[in-house]
Scaffold this motif. Structure first.
Motif, PDB file in Angstrom:
ATOM      1  N   ASP A  79       1.727   7.162  10.687  1.00  0.00           N
ATOM      2  CA  ASP A  79       0.988   8.066   9.816  1.00  0.00           C
ATOM      3  C   ASP A  79       0.159   7.329   8.771  1.00  0.00           C
ATOM      4  OD1 ASP A  79       3.450   7.252   8.679  1.00  0.00           O
ATOM      5  OD2 ASP A  79       3.462   8.960   7.304  1.00  0.00           O
ATOM      6  N   GLN A  80       0.173   5.989   8.785  1.00  0.00           N
ATOM      7  CA  GLN A  80      -0.608   5.208   7.836  1.00  0.00           C
ATOM      8  C   GLN A  80      -2.106   5.385   8.096  1.00  0.00           C
ATOM      9  OE1 GLN A  80       1.784   4.131   9.808  1.00  0.00           O
ATOM     10  NE2 GLN A  80       3.315   2.972   8.684  1.00  0.00           N
ATOM     11  N   ARG A  81      -2.894   5.323   7.040  1.00  0.00           N
ATOM     12  CA  ARG A  81      -4.346   5.397   7.172  1.00  0.00           C
ATOM     13  C   ARG A  81      -5.002   4.177   6.527  1.00  0.00           C
ATOM     14  NH1 ARG A  81      -3.228  11.123   5.159  1.00  0.00           N
ATOM     15  NH2 ARG A  81      -1.187  10.166   5.426  1.00  0.00           N
TER      16      ARG A  81
ATOM     17  N   LYS B 279      -4.190   5.433  16.942  1.00  0.00           N
ATOM     18  CA  LYS B 279      -2.888   6.096  16.878  1.00  0.00           C
ATOM     19  C   LYS B 279      -2.503   6.670  18.239  1.00  0.00           C
ATOM     20  CE  LYS B 279      -3.525   7.301  11.990  1.00  0.00           C
ATOM     21  NZ  LYS B 279      -2.289   7.122  11.253  1.00  0.00           N
TER      22      LYS B 279
ATOM     23  N   ASP C 152       0.027  11.463  10.926  1.00  0.00           N
ATOM     24  CA  ASP C 152      -0.579  12.248   9.862  1.00  0.00           C
ATOM     25  C   ASP C 152      -1.372  13.404  10.465  1.00  0.00           C
ATOM     26  OD1 ASP C 152      -3.742  11.497   9.762  1.00  0.00           O
ATOM     27  OD2 ASP C 152      -2.522   9.861  10.564  1.00  0.00           O
TER      28      ASP C 152
ATOM     29  N   GLY D 105       3.182  14.038   8.942  1.00  0.00           N
ATOM     30  CA  GLY D 105       3.272  13.634   7.546  1.00  0.00           C
ATOM     31  C   GLY D 105       2.533  14.595   6.631  1.00  0.00           C
TER      32      GLY D 105
ATOM     33  N   ASP E 253       2.075  13.802   3.280  1.00  0.00           N
ATOM     34  CA  ASP E 253       1.553  13.060   2.148  1.00  0.00           C
ATOM     35  C   ASP E 253       0.155  12.504   2.417  1.00  0.00           C
ATOM     36  OD1 ASP E 253       4.186  11.960   3.404  1.00  0.00           O
ATOM     37  OD2 ASP E 253       2.830  10.243   3.402  1.00  0.00           O
ATOM     38  N   GLU E 254      -0.661  12.561   1.375  1.00  0.00           N
ATOM     39  CA  GLU E 254      -1.988  11.975   1.408  1.00  0.00           C
ATOM     40  C   GLU E 254      -1.876  10.464   1.246  1.00  0.00           C
ATOM     41  OE1 GLU E 254      -4.951  11.731   2.449  1.00  0.00           O
ATOM     42  OE2 GLU E 254      -5.795  13.477   1.416  1.00  0.00           O
ATOM     43  N   SER E 255      -2.863   9.742   1.731  1.00  0.00           N
ATOM     44  CA  SER E 255      -2.870   8.290   1.588  1.00  0.00           C
ATOM     45  C   SER E 255      -3.039   7.908   0.115  1.00  0.00           C
ATOM     46  CB  SER E 255      -4.006   7.692   2.420  1.00  0.00           C
ATOM     47  OG  SER E 255      -3.970   6.289   2.412  1.00  0.00           O
TER      48      SER E 255
ATOM     49  N   CYS F 123      -1.523  16.157   1.527  1.00  0.00           N
ATOM     50  CA  CYS F 123      -2.728  16.491   2.279  1.00  0.00           C
ATOM     51  C   CYS F 123      -3.099  17.951   2.010  1.00  0.00           C
ATOM     52  CB  CYS F 123      -2.507  16.289   3.769  1.00  0.00           C
ATOM     53  SG  CYS F 123      -2.453  14.571   4.301  1.00  0.00           S
TER      54      CYS F 123
END
Length: 298
Positions: free
Chosen positions: A25-27, A53, A71, A94, A96-98, A113
């Motif tokens: 989910d990392q950006r 991804k 994400d 995910g 959460d926002e980056s 997000c």
């Protein structure tokens, strides 16, 4: 857990009930791995990141994992629509926002997000979701904003009767010496677990807390609540040792990302396919064998 949450949990676990989840989910962090120059990183579009991804899903998660964490910005729902994601592989999405915001006092404020809640996770085909927040339990005034995020998300997912995994990370404060932070780290992580549980968390994703004793304390706090250890980007050999200790002291599996694939992904899908198949899959299978060894001993 409710029956629905329990079913979701079963679907992110292997056949024996242990989490073997690939985190992708990392950006921003993934862009840094794909390009060393900041200008080149900015050129990597959401669509391109989604394709990378998709390679992780196709060549790693489907091959050896029980579940993949993605994400909602890049690869979802495409991996469901185009059948990249195997029907037998669970999907955590995910929330959460980056990155993070910073309070006037210098504390990290977690970001979500926009538009992604329990109902939207279900619409995107998610088995459940993952929420990540930052905590410093030993710092007065550092946590209420992020604890409210946990409580609100727990309530939202309970209303939708959908599985939520809560991930807790911590961080070094300004003017805090590195050796001081490292000395406090085990107790900080244990207290992070306590706070997350008090907010109603039913599954936890936690950093390796540094010692076997701290792992055991987390397990005692959690009781029936399962917790998985995350890799935090350490090298594979280091993570193997951490997983050994965590599993010996009550962890319920792993949710691992960069330690598996950080030196495998590439903008060229053919390169990614080869590296993921030949390097990342054996790594995950080695970790799976550790879980199996623990399973055989209990």
């Amino acid at each position: 857990m409710t029956v629905s949450e329990r079913r979701g949990y079963q679907q992110i676990c292997d056949a024996e009930g242990f989490m073997l989840v690939v985190a992708a989910d990392q950006r921003g962090g993934m862009r840094k791995l794909l390009a060393s120059d900041e200008a080149d990183q900015k050129k990597i579009s959401t669509a391109v990141l989604g394709r990378v991804k998709g390679d992780i899903v196709r060549h790693l998660a489907n091959a050896a994992a029980s579940c993949v964490l993605l994400d909602p910005v890049c690869a979802v729902p495409d991996v469901v629509r185009d059948a990249t994601l195997s029907r037998s592989t669970g999907l955590l999405i995910g929330l959460d926002e980056s990155g993070w915001d910073v309070s006037p006092e210098g504390f990290r404020l977690s970001k979500l997000c926009p538009g992604i809640n329990a109902r939207r996770v279900r619409e995107l085909g998610g088995t459940g979701a993952k929420l990540m927040v930052y905590l410093r339990p030993d710092a007065e005034g550092a946590n209420e904003y992020n604890l409210k995020i946990i409580r609100d998300c727990v309530a939202d997912f309970a209303a939708e009767d959908l599985l939520l995994v809560v991930e807790i990370l911590t961080y070094q404060l300004d003017r805090e010496m590195e050796d001081e932070y490292q000395a406090r780290f085990p107790s900080i992580i244990v207290e992070c677990a306590r706070l997350a549980l008090e907010c109603g968390s039913k599954v936890l994703k936690m950093p390796y807390p540094g010692t076997a004793e701290a792992c055991s304390r987390i397990t005692a706090l959690c009781g029936p609540v399962p917790w998985a250890v995350l890799s935090a980007g350490v090298n594979h050999e280091t993570f193997v040792g951490q997983v050994e200790i965590a599993m010996q002291n009550g962890a319920s599996g792993i949710i691992a990302g960069r330690s598996l694939w950080k030196d495998c992904i590439h903008l060229d899908s053919d390169v990614s396919a080869k590296r993921l198949s030949e390097i990342a899959v054996p790594r995950l299978r080695e970790l799976k064998s550790i879980v199996a060894a623990h399973r055989a001993s209990v």
